[in-house]
Design an enzyme around this catalytic site. Structure first.
Site, PDB file in Angstrom:
ATOM      1  N   GLU A 170      -2.442 -17.367  -3.350  1.00  0.00           N
ATOM      2  CA  GLU A 170      -2.260 -16.384  -4.609  1.00  0.00           C
ATOM      3  C   GLU A 170      -3.684 -15.987  -5.302  1.00  0.00           C
ATOM      4  OE1 GLU A 170       0.273 -18.056  -7.827  1.00  0.00           O
ATOM      5  OE2 GLU A 170       2.089 -18.109  -6.615  1.00  0.00           O
ATOM      6  N   GLU A 357       6.411 -20.775  -1.593  1.00  0.00           N
ATOM      7  CA  GLU A 357       6.915 -21.420  -2.874  1.00  0.00           C
ATOM      8  C   GLU A 357       8.024 -20.612  -3.625  1.00  0.00           C
ATOM      9  OE1 GLU A 357       3.807 -21.613  -6.045  1.00  0.00           O
ATOM     10  OE2 GLU A 357       2.110 -22.151  -4.541  1.00  0.00           O
TER      11      GLU A 357
HETATM   12  C1  FCB Z   1       2.306 -20.677  -8.442  1.00  0.00           C
HETATM   13  C2  FCB Z   1       1.126 -21.690  -7.982  1.00  0.00           C
HETATM   14  C3  FCB Z   1       1.742 -23.284  -8.066  1.00  0.00           C
HETATM   15  C4  FCB Z   1       2.704 -23.555  -9.403  1.00  0.00           C
HETATM   16  C5  FCB Z   1       3.655 -22.436  -9.507  1.00  0.00           C
HETATM   17  C6  FCB Z   1       4.564 -22.585 -10.316  1.00  0.00           C
HETATM   18  O1  FCB Z   1       1.832 -19.643  -9.278  1.00  0.00           O
HETATM   19  O2  FCB Z   1       0.830 -21.317  -6.781  1.00  0.00           O
HETATM   20  O3  FCB Z   1       0.419 -24.096  -8.057  1.00  0.00           O
HETATM   21  O4  FCB Z   1       1.924 -23.501 -10.403  1.00  0.00           O
HETATM   22  O5  FCB Z   1       3.145 -21.076  -9.545  1.00  0.00           O
END
Ligand code: FCB
Length: 448
Positions: A170, A357
């Site tokens: 990110e 994620e």
């Molecule tokens: C993302 C991050 C991860 C976590 C999630 C909830 O932005 O990559 O580390 O904090 O959000």
């Protein structure tokens, strides 16, 4: 591809895993020769995190990793995405390598492989060595070379066993919340610095990809993880449609366009002061060839409208009424993941996509009987995995899904107040308790 009503059935070879990040779980902040990172500095600065929480101990994974890998095996995880703390491997970020730091990840990788769990390594999940911040951090172009050197050290060491490498997690978040809004480390508020930091992350992706290919196994695959989200206009007015498009340019296209088309999005470039960007002629050349897979982190969508005098984008966020929101205040909108995947595939055609994620924070309660009955999280994961499956059926080259997160952990500025795990962590005792969602995920993996 068949599905039952409890979970989707993915094609053979599709990986189901879980993700974490070093600073959020490891602890052991001053052990094994680890150097200070910007998150140590930031979390120890009064007022920066919820109730002053820090990652000093976190989930104590630095000491409990064997137990945690057993837990992953019990859950049946096929893959595990974790990050390497740069300052554990190179305490000053450059120069001297710390053998104890490398050993830690070495043992971790071996233990994962022993359990048949595929490691996906993120080289940078936001914990920049503090000494590199003292050189200016990501706005300093020298970091491109330092990052490539660090990548080479790690890949030379682990590349015989690890196939999947992620350069950055990110970059939008660490550039814009780290250097523009100041919510994350290093806590600065400087738009040109943020734009420069984002640019250097892209350039660093390219050189690190070259290092991974040079020193990794012949089968090494290079990826980058972006936080992407569907952006919808608040109304069908022209002003709101244009506002949503601008926000999409800032959040999604700012990284997707350079990575896959070799240029910044023209519409938002001047709004973010792109004309002042310091760059070299070939900075964005050939990045697409250096992305074997795109990792997408997705949690919610954005609903955006026009807001006068609200620079630099003149946008405002709307919260649709009647929607469900997680403990982060994020809208539950699985349809957004489906639309996002279809759009990324159509507009950018990455060879492979992983959802690196996806998950939700809910106010979990440890019950008297010792269980955690997080049905809301199960429903969330069901809906989002079905949405992902639908995109796959329509031709999106989706290869895997990682739930965020394996464990409740240090949620950055929110400290330990937000719980994303499929495993509950009792921070007083460090006991791990598989939540109902963890049992559900195990059944889903077993039921493939
Ligand atoms: C993302 C991050 C991860 C976590 C999630 C909830 O932005 O990559 O580390 O904090 O959000």
């Amino acid at each position: 591809m068949a599905s039952n009503s409890d979970w989707p059935i993915f094609p053979r070879g599709f990986l189901l895993g879980a993700a974490t990040a070093a600073y959020q779980i490891e602890g052991g902040a001053r052990e094994g020769g680890r150097g200070e990172s910007i998150w140590d500095r930031f979390s120890h600065t009064p007022g920066k995190t919820y109730e002053g929480h820090t990652g000093d101990v976190a989930c104590d994974h630095y000491h409990r990793w064997r137990e945690d890998i057993k837990l992953m095996a019990q859950l049946g995880l096929q893959a595990y995405r974790f990050s390497i703390a740069w300052s554990r491997v190179m305490p000053e970020g450059r120069g001297a390598v710390n053998p104890a730091g490398l050993d830690f990840y070495d043992q971790l990788v071996d233990a994962l492989l022993n359990e048949g769990i595929q490691p996906f390594i993120t080289l940078y999940h936001w914990d920049l060595p503090q000494s590199l911040q003292e050189k200016g951090g990501w706005p300093n172009r020298d970091l491109v070379g330092y990052f490539a050197d660090y990548a080479a050290v790690v890949v030379r060491h682990l590349g015989d066993r690890v196939r999947h490498w992620i350069t950055f997690n990110e970059p939008w978040v660490f550039a814009f919340t780290g250097y523009l809004t100041g919510e994350h480390a290093p806590g600065l508020t400087d738009l040109p610095a943020a734009v420069q930091a984002a640019h250097h992350a892209l350039v660093a992706h390219g050189v690190a990809a070259d290092a991974i290919r040079a020193y990794g196994d012949a089968g090494a695959r290079v990826g980058i993880v972006l936080n992407l989200s569907r952006v919808d206009p608040a109304t069908d007015s022209q002003a709101d449609i244009e506002a949503a498009h601008r926000f999409d340019g800032y959040l999604n296209r700012w990284f997707l366009d350079p990575l896959f088309h070799g240029r910044y999005p023209e519409d938002v470039f001047p709004l973010l002061g792109g004309q002042d960007l310091q760059s070299e002629p070939n900075d964005l050349a050939g990045l697409a060839e250096r992305v074997d897979f795109l990792g997408i982190n997705n949690y919610f969508r954005n609903v955006v409208g026009y807001e006068k005098d609200s620079p630099p984008l003149d946008v405002r966020f709307h919260k649709p009424e009647g929607a469900q929101y997680t403990d982060m205040g994020w809208e539950v909108y699985p349809e957004g993941l489906y639309k996002l995947l279809v759009r990324v595939h159509r507009d950018y055609e990455p060879a492979s996509i992983y959802i690196t994620e996806n998950g939700a924070a809910f106010p979990d309660v440890l019950q008297a009987d010792g269980g955690v009955d997080d049905r809301d999280r199960i429903e969330f994961l069901q809906a989002y995995t079905f949405a992902a499956h639908r995109a796959l059926e329509e031709g999106v080259p989706l290869k895997g899904y990682f739930v965020w997160s394996l464990l409740d952990n240090f949620e950055w500025a929110h400290g330990y107040s937000k719980r994303f795990g499929i495993v509950y962590v009792d921070y007083a005792t460090q006991e791990r308790i598989v939540k109902r969602s963890g049992h559900w995920y195990r059944e889903m993996i077993g039921g493939q």
